[in-house]
Design a protein around this motif. Sequence first.
Motif, mmCIF file in Angstrom:
data_model
loop_
_atom_site.group_PDB
_atom_site.id
_atom_site.type_symbol
_atom_site.label_atom_id
_atom_site.label_comp_id
_atom_site.label_asym_id
_atom_site.label_seq_id
_atom_site.Cartn_x
_atom_site.Cartn_y
_atom_site.Cartn_z
ATOM 1 N N GLY A 191 0.799 -1.216 0.000
ATOM 2 C CA GLY A 191 0.000 0.000 0.000
ATOM 3 C C GLY A 191 0.829 1.262 0.000
ATOM 4 N N GLY A 192 2.036 1.202 0.605
ATOM 5 C CA GLY A 192 2.880 2.381 0.677
ATOM 6 C C GLY A 192 3.586 2.729 -0.605
ATOM 7 N N GLN A 193 3.476 1.877 -1.609
ATOM 8 C CA GLN A 193 4.112 2.195 -2.882
ATOM 9 C C GLN A 193 3.462 3.418 -3.489
ATOM 10 O OE1 GLN A 193 5.060 -1.149 -5.315
ATOM 11 N NE2 GLN A 193 4.843 -0.010 -7.229
ATOM 12 N N ALA A 194 4.271 4.237 -4.159
ATOM 13 C CA ALA A 194 3.771 5.522 -4.650
ATOM 14 C C ALA A 194 2.864 5.368 -5.852
ATOM 15 C CB ALA A 194 4.954 6.433 -5.017
ATOM 16 N N GLN A 195 1.860 6.257 -5.922
ATOM 17 C CA GLN A 195 1.103 6.394 -7.160
ATOM 18 C C GLN A 195 2.029 6.994 -8.208
ATOM 19 O OE1 GLN A 195 -2.808 8.212 -6.941
ATOM 20 N NE2 GLN A 195 -2.817 8.043 -4.721
ATOM 21 N N PHE A 196 1.832 6.601 -9.470
ATOM 22 C CA PHE A 196 2.639 7.146 -10.553
ATOM 23 C C PHE A 196 1.919 8.360 -11.106
ATOM 24 C CE2 PHE A 196 5.569 3.803 -10.361
ATOM 25 C CZ PHE A 196 4.863 2.647 -10.122
ATOM 26 N N VAL A 197 2.464 9.550 -10.809
ATOM 27 C CA VAL A 197 1.800 10.787 -11.204
ATOM 28 C C VAL A 197 2.745 11.624 -12.037
ATOM 29 C CG1 VAL A 197 0.373 10.798 -9.136
ATOM 30 C CG2 VAL A 197 2.533 12.029 -9.127
ATOM 31 N N PRO A 198 2.215 12.442 -12.952
ATOM 32 C CA PRO A 198 3.065 13.325 -13.721
ATOM 33 C C PRO A 198 3.642 14.418 -12.848
ATOM 34 C CG PRO A 198 0.777 13.814 -14.155
ATOM 35 C CD PRO A 198 0.799 12.568 -13.304
ATOM 36 N N ALA A 199 4.828 14.908 -13.196
ATOM 37 C CA ALA A 199 5.440 15.991 -12.446
ATOM 38 C C ALA A 199 4.628 17.260 -12.637
ATOM 39 C CB ALA A 199 6.877 16.217 -12.923
ATOM 40 N N LEU A 268 15.603 2.782 -13.983
ATOM 41 C CA LEU A 268 15.439 1.392 -13.566
ATOM 42 C C LEU A 268 14.517 0.636 -14.517
ATOM 43 C CD1 LEU A 268 15.036 2.045 -9.749
ATOM 44 C CD2 LEU A 268 16.885 0.705 -10.765
ATOM 45 N N GLU A 269 13.499 1.322 -15.023
ATOM 46 C CA GLU A 269 12.539 0.679 -15.921
ATOM 47 C C GLU A 269 13.135 0.385 -17.289
ATOM 48 O OE1 GLU A 269 9.105 3.166 -16.187
ATOM 49 O OE2 GLU A 269 8.958 3.395 -14.012
ATOM 50 N N GLY A 299 8.233 2.687 -1.789
ATOM 51 C CA GLY A 299 7.722 1.579 -0.997
ATOM 52 C C GLY A 299 8.446 0.271 -1.208
ATOM 53 N N VAL A 300 9.349 0.230 -2.182
ATOM 54 C CA VAL A 300 10.149 -0.966 -2.448
ATOM 55 C C VAL A 300 11.564 -0.518 -2.785
ATOM 56 C CG1 VAL A 300 8.226 -2.379 -3.254
ATOM 57 C CG2 VAL A 300 9.483 -0.977 -4.888
ATOM 58 N N PRO A 301 12.588 -1.383 -2.600
ATOM 59 C CA PRO A 301 13.951 -1.029 -2.965
ATOM 60 C C PRO A 301 14.114 -0.914 -4.482
ATOM 61 C CG PRO A 301 13.897 -2.890 -1.432
ATOM 62 C CD PRO A 301 12.498 -2.683 -1.916
ATOM 63 N N PRO A 302 15.156 -0.211 -4.951
ATOM 64 C CA PRO A 302 15.361 -0.057 -6.396
ATOM 65 C C PRO A 302 15.472 -1.378 -7.142
ATOM 66 C CG PRO A 302 16.739 1.487 -5.194
ATOM 67 C CD PRO A 302 16.120 0.582 -4.174
ATOM 68 N N ASP A 303 16.162 -2.348 -6.561
ATOM 69 C CA ASP A 303 16.340 -3.624 -7.254
ATOM 70 C C ASP A 303 15.008 -4.355 -7.416
ATOM 71 O OD1 ASP A 303 19.345 -3.664 -7.427
ATOM 72 O OD2 ASP A 303 19.126 -3.545 -5.251
ATOM 73 N N THR A 304 14.169 -4.300 -6.395
ATOM 74 C CA THR A 304 12.854 -4.920 -6.490
ATOM 75 C C THR A 304 11.998 -4.218 -7.526
ATOM 76 O OG1 THR A 304 12.961 -5.579 -4.160
ATOM 77 C CG2 THR A 304 10.772 -5.508 -5.186
ATOM 78 N N TYR A 305 12.079 -2.904 -7.549
ATOM 79 C CA TYR A 305 11.317 -2.123 -8.533
ATOM 80 C C TYR A 305 11.738 -2.512 -9.945
ATOM 81 C CZ TYR A 305 9.294 1.996 -10.802
ATOM 82 O OH TYR A 305 8.567 2.839 -11.611
ATOM 83 N N ARG A 306 13.026 -2.627 -10.179
ATOM 84 C CA ARG A 306 13.516 -2.993 -11.517
ATOM 85 C C ARG A 306 13.018 -4.376 -11.905
ATOM 86 N NH1 ARG A 306 19.628 -2.103 -12.498
ATOM 87 N NH2 ARG A 306 18.941 -0.409 -13.866
ATOM 88 N N ARG A 307 13.062 -5.341 -10.985
ATOM 89 C CA ARG A 307 12.610 -6.698 -11.306
ATOM 90 C C ARG A 307 11.129 -6.705 -11.649
ATOM 91 N NH1 ARG A 307 16.013 -8.185 -7.011
ATOM 92 N NH2 ARG A 307 14.243 -8.253 -5.556
ATOM 93 N N THR A 308 10.339 -5.892 -10.948
ATOM 94 C CA THR A 308 8.905 -5.831 -11.227
ATOM 95 C C THR A 308 8.650 -5.421 -12.665
ATOM 96 O OG1 THR A 308 8.385 -5.298 -8.928
ATOM 97 C CG2 THR A 308 6.731 -4.724 -10.590
ATOM 98 N N PHE A 309 9.364 -4.398 -13.141
ATOM 99 C CA PHE A 309 9.139 -3.937 -14.500
ATOM 100 C C PHE A 309 9.716 -4.904 -15.525
ATOM 101 C CE2 PHE A 309 7.766 -0.103 -12.548
ATOM 102 C CZ PHE A 309 6.932 0.489 -13.487
#
Length: 317
Positions: A191-199, A268-269, A299-309
């Motif tokens: 739940g703590g993972q960020a929403q993806f919003v435009p700058a 990362l993506e 809400g997740v480490p960079p390595d986990t984020y990269r693996r997700t994508f």
Amino acid sequence: MGTVALAVTDGMLHFELSLAYEVFGAGPSGTADPWYDLVVCGPGAVRVGRFRLEPDHGLDRLPHADTVIVPGWADADQDPPADLVDAVRAAHEAGARVASLCTGAFVLAAAGLLDGRRATTHWAHTRALAARHPRVTVDPDVLYVDNGSVLTSAGKAAAMDLCLHLVRLDHGSAAANAVARRLVVPPHRAGGQAQFVPAPVPAREDHPLTDLLPWVIERLDRPLTVEDLARRANMSARNLSRHFRAATGTTPLRWLLTQRIRRAQELLETGDDSVEAIAAATGMGTATTLRRHFNRTVGVPPDTYRRTFRDARSGTR
């Protein structure tokens, strides 16, 4: 796990309503526990998008449910229907767990269920929710918020995350993962993972920050300070902070950190650079600093984020 009631009214968003029906309507094969008894409750026949929906029960059925799900509706600028608000409040007072999807948070807020609590909704409506309900602590940066008996989610895909979270609480991770596999969605996003919003950037060409923000974006690899930004904008640091708050809703340092994190997300993506290289490219300095800020923000480490994508691109589940 008892009865799940979908509370509907005219103008409900059919995506959130449909995904809730998919999650709670039928359990995965092999589930030992009895699945939910799903009912749809409304004031009568309602319009959902371009469709007409005939509920199973009236809104007076909500207080008899164990869990009440309130999907969002299209016109969040209008006050939610009083009969829906009253029924949701009565359900909570009767002991039901109440969860909102997307702009359904406005119903919970109108019912007083979010007073003194942290909550979220779709990022495009977080300011409106905070302005109309100042006793609610609105968090625009998370997928969902679990307060125990009251839960709120951001929009669209985040609504699915909250529904799967409820299944995980009630039936365990195996059942939630099985539902996710059936629906071909990621089994768990915290739940703590960020929403993806435009700058956020000012729309007016004559705004004091119009030239500054693109200049900063091009220099995220540099150790910029508030004083650097103020000097570039030819104003005092105090005046800069005032303009930033009005234009972006946050401080210059917070905005700058958010842009660094978003740049790290993009790298990362799309690439294979090491975390150390990405830390340098985003002005974070060290991999340790990047990991700390990234984990706290996303809400997740960079390595986990990269693996997700990478898993998403390859079709891995």
